[in-house]
Motif scaffolding. Structure first.
Motif, PDB file in Angstrom:
ATOM      1  N   VAL A 227      -8.838   1.332  -3.565  1.00 51.46           N
ATOM      2  CA  VAL A 227      -7.590   1.800  -4.158  1.00 51.46           C
ATOM      3  C   VAL A 227      -7.863   2.338  -5.568  1.00 51.46           C
ATOM      4  CG1 VAL A 227      -5.302   1.065  -4.942  1.00 51.46           C
ATOM      5  CG2 VAL A 227      -6.224   0.211  -2.777  1.00 51.46           C
ATOM      6  N   ALA A 228      -7.307   3.505  -5.849  1.00 48.47           N
ATOM      7  CA  ALA A 228      -7.551   4.158  -7.134  1.00 48.47           C
ATOM      8  C   ALA A 228      -6.697   3.599  -8.266  1.00 48.47           C
ATOM      9  CB  ALA A 228      -7.294   5.657  -7.006  1.00 48.47           C
TER      10      ALA A 228
ATOM     11  N   PRO B 162       0.820  -1.214   0.000  1.00 50.29           N
ATOM     12  CA  PRO B 162       0.000   0.000   0.000  1.00 50.29           C
ATOM     13  C   PRO B 162       0.857   1.270   0.000  1.00 50.29           C
ATOM     14  CG  PRO B 162      -0.815  -1.557   1.615  1.00 50.29           C
ATOM     15  CD  PRO B 162       0.530  -2.067   1.152  1.00 50.29           C
ATOM     16  N   GLY B 163       0.362   2.267  -0.674  1.00 51.93           N
ATOM     17  CA  GLY B 163       0.984   3.584  -0.709  1.00 51.93           C
ATOM     18  C   GLY B 163      -0.066   4.615  -1.062  1.00 51.93           C
TER      19      GLY B 163
ATOM     20  N   LEU C 216      -8.842  -7.256  -4.739  1.00 53.23           N
ATOM     21  CA  LEU C 216      -8.485  -6.853  -3.369  1.00 53.23           C
ATOM     22  C   LEU C 216      -8.288  -5.338  -3.298  1.00 53.23           C
ATOM     23  CD1 LEU C 216      -7.760  -7.802  -0.466  1.00 53.23           C
ATOM     24  CD2 LEU C 216      -5.371  -7.891  -1.253  1.00 53.23           C
ATOM     25  N   ALA C 217      -7.596  -4.793  -4.279  1.00 56.30           N
ATOM     26  CA  ALA C 217      -7.401  -3.340  -4.314  1.00 56.30           C
ATOM     27  C   ALA C 217      -8.736  -2.618  -4.462  1.00 56.30           C
ATOM     28  CB  ALA C 217      -6.463  -2.972  -5.463  1.00 56.30           C
TER      29      ALA C 217
ATOM     30  N   ARG D 218      -2.671   4.309  -3.792  1.00 60.16           N
ATOM     31  CA  ARG D 218      -2.108   3.604  -4.939  1.00 60.16           C
ATOM     32  C   ARG D 218      -1.244   2.487  -4.380  1.00 60.16           C
ATOM     33  NH1 ARG D 218      -0.450   8.298  -9.269  1.00 60.16           N
ATOM     34  NH2 ARG D 218      -2.546   9.134  -9.423  1.00 60.16           N
ATOM     35  N   TRP D 219      -1.504   1.291  -4.829  1.00 61.74           N
ATOM     36  CA  TRP D 219      -0.725   0.155  -4.360  1.00 61.74           C
ATOM     37  C   TRP D 219       0.272  -0.262  -5.422  1.00 61.74           C
ATOM     38  CZ3 TRP D 219      -4.583  -3.889  -1.940  1.00 61.74           C
ATOM     39  CH2 TRP D 219      -5.155  -3.342  -0.782  1.00 61.74           C
ATOM     40  N   THR D 220       1.427  -0.710  -4.965  1.00 61.62           N
ATOM     41  CA  THR D 220       2.443  -1.254  -5.850  1.00 61.62           C
ATOM     42  C   THR D 220       2.352  -2.776  -5.848  1.00 61.62           C
ATOM     43  OG1 THR D 220       3.918   0.608  -5.420  1.00 61.62           O
ATOM     44  CG2 THR D 220       4.916  -1.398  -6.315  1.00 61.62           C
TER      45      THR D 220
END
Length: 149
Positions: A112-113, A68-69, A106-107, A78-80
């Motif tokens: 998560v965008a 996560p970020g 999941l995102a 925004r997830w990596t």
């Protein structure tokens, strides 16, 4: 048929072997203890989501790891998607695709965008998978690295 689920601490020994295989794919030396310690730290801190694929006998066949970020510009999460690995004997059976789709879901479930990832320029197999799932190659930004030692 594979099932996708969140990894648990009970998976750590098999997941350690998968992570070690992933690292070796990227020309890193095998180091099971370091891989085990890394995973234990991720699970202990809860700073990553790790999804695993399981075959019908319950054996782990692959994993995907997300970190996560946030984005200051986008004012959103925004997830990596940092790691995707499938055992060589389980490739071309839909496992990687199932892991990627589960990571996307999941995102989405977490609001998560955007998901982001990087892959080696010559990893055409992975690029084909990503593009077939609607991922777009980033042409707006250059990626830079700085090793701190």
């Amino acid at each position: 048929m594979q099932a996708i689920r969140l990894a648990t601490i009970r998976d750590i020994d098999t997941l350690t072997e998968l992570l070690d295989g992933y690292r070796q794919f990227y020309q890193q030396p095998s180091d099971l203890q370091a891989a085990h310690d890394f995973l234990r730290q991720r699970m202990g801190l809860g700073d990553a989501f790790i999804l695993v694929s399981e075959n019908s006998e319950g054996a782990l066949t692959g994993f995907v790891q997300l970190y996560p970020g946030v984005s200051t510009v986008g004012l959103n999460a925004r997830w990596t998607l940092n790691d995707l690995f499938v055992l060589p004997e389980c490739r071309d059976k839909g496992t990687g695709r199932a892991l990627m789709e589960a990571a996307t879901q999941l995102a989405r479930d977490h609001g998560v965008a955007r998901l982001i990832l990087m892959t080696q320029v010559d990893n055409e197999r992975a690029q084909h998978l990503y593009e077939s799932l609607g991922w777009q190659r980033n042409t707006a930004f250059y990626g830079y690295l700085l090793d701190i030692k």
